[in-house]
Scaffold this motif. Structure first.
Motif: not given
Length: 193
Positions: A47-52, A138-147
């Motif tokens: 579900t995380f992969i499909n929607y988030i 965490a890796v895919n939710l983190w919104k850094g400058d180089n996200a």
């Protein structure tokens, strides 16, 4: 054996029986919990992969695959422990039957040892799976400058033209110069009437 000792032994047997029933119920709940949590974690990750995070970072996919492997092995070890638990109960009955009839004991209950071992393995595998799933999340939710690199931004939001420069562009001295707009031709005297 006196009456007092007989009563103590009866209380002891009752307490032991309650303890065995309680342990069996706890083991059953533990197995159900591991199965529910591990299968739920697998479903949650999909579900995380499909929607988030529909476009996860490529290097993070390995964390997700490792989590899936650990969840799958956790489920598998729990299911195998059901079989070894049944075998342990059968073996324990044989041991008790041999002891009560004063026959030689048929050996140690290795199935009970395997069941305990599989239960510990299933919880350890589940915990490791949770850790890797959390890392992936965490890796895919983190919104850094180089996200998101530019290609991902274009895929997600479409092409956005660059902003207008703050300083106007100076005309080029040489090169193509567009013609001036035509001037309205003067009216001919014959056309007036």
């Amino acid at each position: 054996m006196g009456q007092n000792e007989h009563d103590k032994y009866r209380v002891y047997l009752e307490e032991r029986k309650e303890s065995v029933i309680s342990e069996r119920e706890t083991a059953s709940q533990f197995d159900k919990a591991i199965l529910t949590l591990a299968t739920g974690a697998l479903a949650l990750s999909v579900t995380f992969i499909n929607y988030i995070a529909p476009t996860p970072k490529p290097y993070s996919i390995c964390f997700l695959i490792i989590a899936w492997v650990f969840f799958s092995f956790s489920i598998l070890s729990t299911l195998i422990s059901f079989l070894t638990s049944q075998a342990a109960c059968r073996k324990q009955r044989k041991i008790l039957d041999a002891e009560i009839s004063n026959k030689s004991t048929p050996g140690k209950n290795l199935a009970a040892v395997w069941t305990n071992w599989l239960n510990y393995v299933s919880i350890i595998l589940f915990i490791i799976g949770v850790v890797f799933l959390l890392i992936f999340s965490a890796v895919n939710l983190w919104k850094g400058d180089n996200a998101m690199d530019e290609e991902e931004k274009i895929k997600k939001h479409g092409y956005v033209p660059p902003e207008r420069p703050a300083k106007p562009i100076e005309p080029i001295e040489e090169g193509y110069v567009p013609p001036k707009p035509p001037v309205k031709p003067p009216e001919k005297p014959n056309d007036k009437k």
